[in-house]
Enzyme design. Structure first.
Site, mmCIF file in Angstrom:
data_model
loop_
_atom_site.group_PDB
_atom_site.id
_atom_site.type_symbol
_atom_site.label_atom_id
_atom_site.label_comp_id
_atom_site.label_asym_id
_atom_site.label_seq_id
_atom_site.Cartn_x
_atom_site.Cartn_y
_atom_site.Cartn_z
ATOM 1 N N ASN A 1 8.561 -5.261 -1.065
ATOM 2 C CA ASN A 1 8.274 -4.121 -0.021
ATOM 3 C C ASN A 1 6.934 -3.446 0.255
ATOM 4 O O ASN A 1 6.091 -3.517 -0.554
ATOM 5 C CB ASN A 1 8.932 -2.679 -0.723
ATOM 6 C CG ASN A 1 9.011 -2.254 0.111
ATOM 7 O OD1 ASN A 1 8.229 -1.285 0.846
ATOM 8 N ND2 ASN A 1 9.333 -0.337 -0.446
ATOM 9 N N GLU B 1 13.295 -9.228 1.963
ATOM 10 C CA GLU B 1 12.698 -8.400 2.024
ATOM 11 C C GLU B 1 13.532 -6.319 1.607
ATOM 12 O O GLU B 1 14.199 -6.268 2.000
ATOM 13 C CB GLU B 1 12.525 -8.413 3.697
ATOM 14 C CG GLU B 1 11.430 -6.892 3.937
ATOM 15 C CD GLU B 1 11.573 -6.467 6.174
ATOM 16 O OE1 GLU B 1 12.300 -7.511 6.979
ATOM 17 O OE2 GLU B 1 10.455 -6.408 6.320
ATOM 18 N N ALA C 1 3.252 -0.498 4.655
ATOM 19 C CA ALA C 1 2.801 -0.536 6.290
ATOM 20 C C ALA C 1 2.045 -1.733 6.374
ATOM 21 O O ALA C 1 2.477 -2.318 7.762
ATOM 22 C CB ALA C 1 2.399 0.401 6.657
ATOM 23 N N ARG D 1 13.103 4.700 12.367
ATOM 24 C CA ARG D 1 12.075 5.290 12.786
ATOM 25 C C ARG D 1 10.882 5.231 13.821
ATOM 26 O O ARG D 1 11.928 5.026 14.780
ATOM 27 C CB ARG D 1 11.075 5.297 11.151
ATOM 28 C CG ARG D 1 11.986 6.553 9.832
ATOM 29 C CD ARG D 1 11.017 6.017 8.576
ATOM 30 N NE ARG D 1 10.333 6.477 8.190
ATOM 31 C CZ ARG D 1 9.230 5.892 7.312
ATOM 32 N NH1 ARG D 1 9.781 4.877 7.053
ATOM 33 N NH2 ARG D 1 8.068 7.224 7.687
ATOM 34 N N PRO E 1 1.043 -1.117 -0.023
ATOM 35 C CA PRO E 1 -0.007 0.329 -0.058
ATOM 36 C C PRO E 1 1.238 1.396 0.390
ATOM 37 O O PRO E 1 1.061 1.497 0.404
ATOM 38 C CB PRO E 1 -0.873 0.219 1.189
ATOM 39 C CG PRO E 1 -0.921 -1.484 1.363
ATOM 40 C CD PRO E 1 0.190 -2.145 0.983
ATOM 41 N N ASN E 2 0.833 2.377 -0.726
ATOM 42 C CA ASN E 2 0.925 3.229 -0.617
ATOM 43 C C ASN E 2 2.154 3.381 -1.426
ATOM 44 O O ASN E 2 2.895 5.017 -1.956
ATOM 45 C CB ASN E 2 1.194 4.161 1.110
ATOM 46 C CG ASN E 2 -0.096 4.442 1.606
ATOM 47 O OD1 ASN E 2 -0.936 5.095 1.242
ATOM 48 N ND2 ASN E 2 0.068 4.083 2.374
ATOM 49 N N HIS F 1 12.952 -2.451 1.570
ATOM 50 C CA HIS F 1 12.477 -0.984 2.286
ATOM 51 C C HIS F 1 13.167 0.255 1.744
ATOM 52 O O HIS F 1 14.617 0.095 1.986
ATOM 53 C CB HIS F 1 12.262 -1.153 3.561
ATOM 54 C CG HIS F 1 11.467 -1.732 4.674
ATOM 55 N ND1 HIS F 1 10.232 -1.448 4.337
ATOM 56 C CD2 HIS F 1 11.575 -3.325 5.308
ATOM 57 C CE1 HIS F 1 9.862 -2.655 4.858
ATOM 58 N NE2 HIS F 1 10.675 -3.566 5.600
ATOM 59 N N LEU F 2 12.608 1.086 1.166
ATOM 60 C CA LEU F 2 14.001 2.631 0.717
ATOM 61 C C LEU F 2 14.215 2.924 2.466
ATOM 62 O O LEU F 2 15.833 3.698 1.735
ATOM 63 C CB LEU F 2 12.530 3.327 0.282
ATOM 64 C CG LEU F 2 12.365 2.963 -1.290
ATOM 65 C CD1 LEU F 2 10.772 3.779 -1.453
ATOM 66 C CD2 LEU F 2 13.490 3.538 -1.827
ATOM 67 N N ARG G 1 4.735 11.188 -2.656
ATOM 68 C CA ARG G 1 4.751 11.378 -0.728
ATOM 69 C C ARG G 1 5.458 11.618 -0.524
ATOM 70 O O ARG G 1 6.901 10.115 -0.303
ATOM 71 C CB ARG G 1 4.112 9.541 -0.925
ATOM 72 C CG ARG G 1 4.434 8.963 0.296
ATOM 73 C CD ARG G 1 4.131 7.139 0.616
ATOM 74 N NE ARG G 1 3.749 6.688 1.980
ATOM 75 C CZ ARG G 1 4.480 5.434 2.112
ATOM 76 N NH1 ARG G 1 5.061 4.641 1.202
ATOM 77 N NH2 ARG G 1 3.664 5.037 3.428
ATOM 78 N N TYR H 1 11.109 9.124 1.301
ATOM 79 C CA TYR H 1 10.883 7.629 0.216
ATOM 80 C C TYR H 1 11.794 8.867 -0.972
ATOM 81 O O TYR H 1 11.544 8.007 -1.807
ATOM 82 C CB TYR H 1 9.831 7.358 -0.083
ATOM 83 C CG TYR H 1 9.388 7.223 0.954
ATOM 84 C CD1 TYR H 1 10.116 5.910 1.934
ATOM 85 C CD2 TYR H 1 7.913 7.624 2.118
ATOM 86 C CE1 TYR H 1 9.044 5.152 3.016
ATOM 87 C CE2 TYR H 1 7.455 7.092 2.921
ATOM 88 C CZ TYR H 1 8.220 6.192 3.720
ATOM 89 O OH TYR H 1 7.027 5.272 5.008
HETATM 90 C C1 DQA Z 1 8.585 1.277 3.325
HETATM 91 C C2 DQA Z 1 8.750 1.870 5.149
HETATM 92 C C3 DQA Z 1 7.616 1.087 5.428
HETATM 93 O O1 DQA Z 1 6.985 1.626 6.911
HETATM 94 C C4 DQA Z 1 6.161 2.449 5.775
HETATM 95 O O2 DQA Z 1 4.873 2.233 5.923
HETATM 96 C C5 DQA Z 1 5.964 2.252 4.054
HETATM 97 C C6 DQA Z 1 7.575 2.356 3.049
HETATM 98 C C7 DQA Z 1 10.078 1.686 2.765
HETATM 99 O O3 DQA Z 1 9.782 1.293 1.789
HETATM 100 O O4 DQA Z 1 10.693 2.175 3.944
HETATM 101 O O5 DQA Z 1 5.194 2.702 3.161
HETATM 102 O O6 DQA Z 1 8.039 0.048 3.677
#
Ligand code: DQA
Length: 164
Positions: free
Chosen positions: A85, A109, A88, A118, A21-22, A111-112, A29, A34
């Protein structure tokens, strides 16, 4: 099958990139966290890395947990590695955790940002316990690193010496 060449059917091994999501909002965003690259930019980067490693990249982005779970189910027996990725959902989706636990290929796994640096709630990942490893905090470079790591693990598992 080794990813250094096609199998007997001429099929390149497949690497599935999953975006939660997102992530479709990347570029707009929270660019201070990011960056300004879009998801399409990251997928392009991952695609080029996959091609360099002899893999075919498939990608799915969804706002819906069920879509991601179904994609992991469909990957069983057809996909060599998953780079995920989950946004959340990384911190909450035990359904995704269980689906990945039932996938017998490589899982990386991604993550950016670096969730450990955080908010406290981001420090738990439910994906991490079922992943071979995690790439986090390297921005868009992480897409290349995660794909390369997944490809090398597939090749190590299929043709390399133990522990390579
Ligand atoms: C994320 C980190 C997550 O905590 C966050 O909810 C995201 C992006 C990242 O790529 O850094 O949506 O997965």
């Amino acid at each position: 099958m080794s990813a250094s060449g096609n199998d007997r059917t001429g099929r390149r091994p497949v690497l599935l990139l999953l975006s939660g999501p997102n992530l479709g909002l990347l570029g707009e965003r929270q660019p201070e966290i990011y960056g300004t690259a879009t998801l399409a930019d990251h997928v392009d980067r991952a695609d080029k890395a996959a091609t360099r490693s002899g893999f075919e990249l498939k990608h799915l982005q969804s706002e819906h947990e069920a879509d991601l779970v179904a994609a992991v189910h469909n990957a069983r027996g057809t996909v060599e590695a998953i780079v995920v990725n989950a946004g959340a959902l990384s911190h909450s989706s035990w359904a995704l955790h269980d689906a990945l636990a039932a996938f017998d290929g490589i899982v990386v796994e991604l993550h950016l940002s670096n969730p450990d640096a955080r908010e406290p709630w981001r420090r738990q990942s439910v994906v991490a316990p079922v992943a071979d490893g995690t790439v986090a905090g390297f921005g868009g470079l992480g897409y290349e690193l995660a794909v390369e790591a997944a490809a090398r693990l597939v090749n190590g598992r299929n043709s390399g010496p133990p522990g390579a």
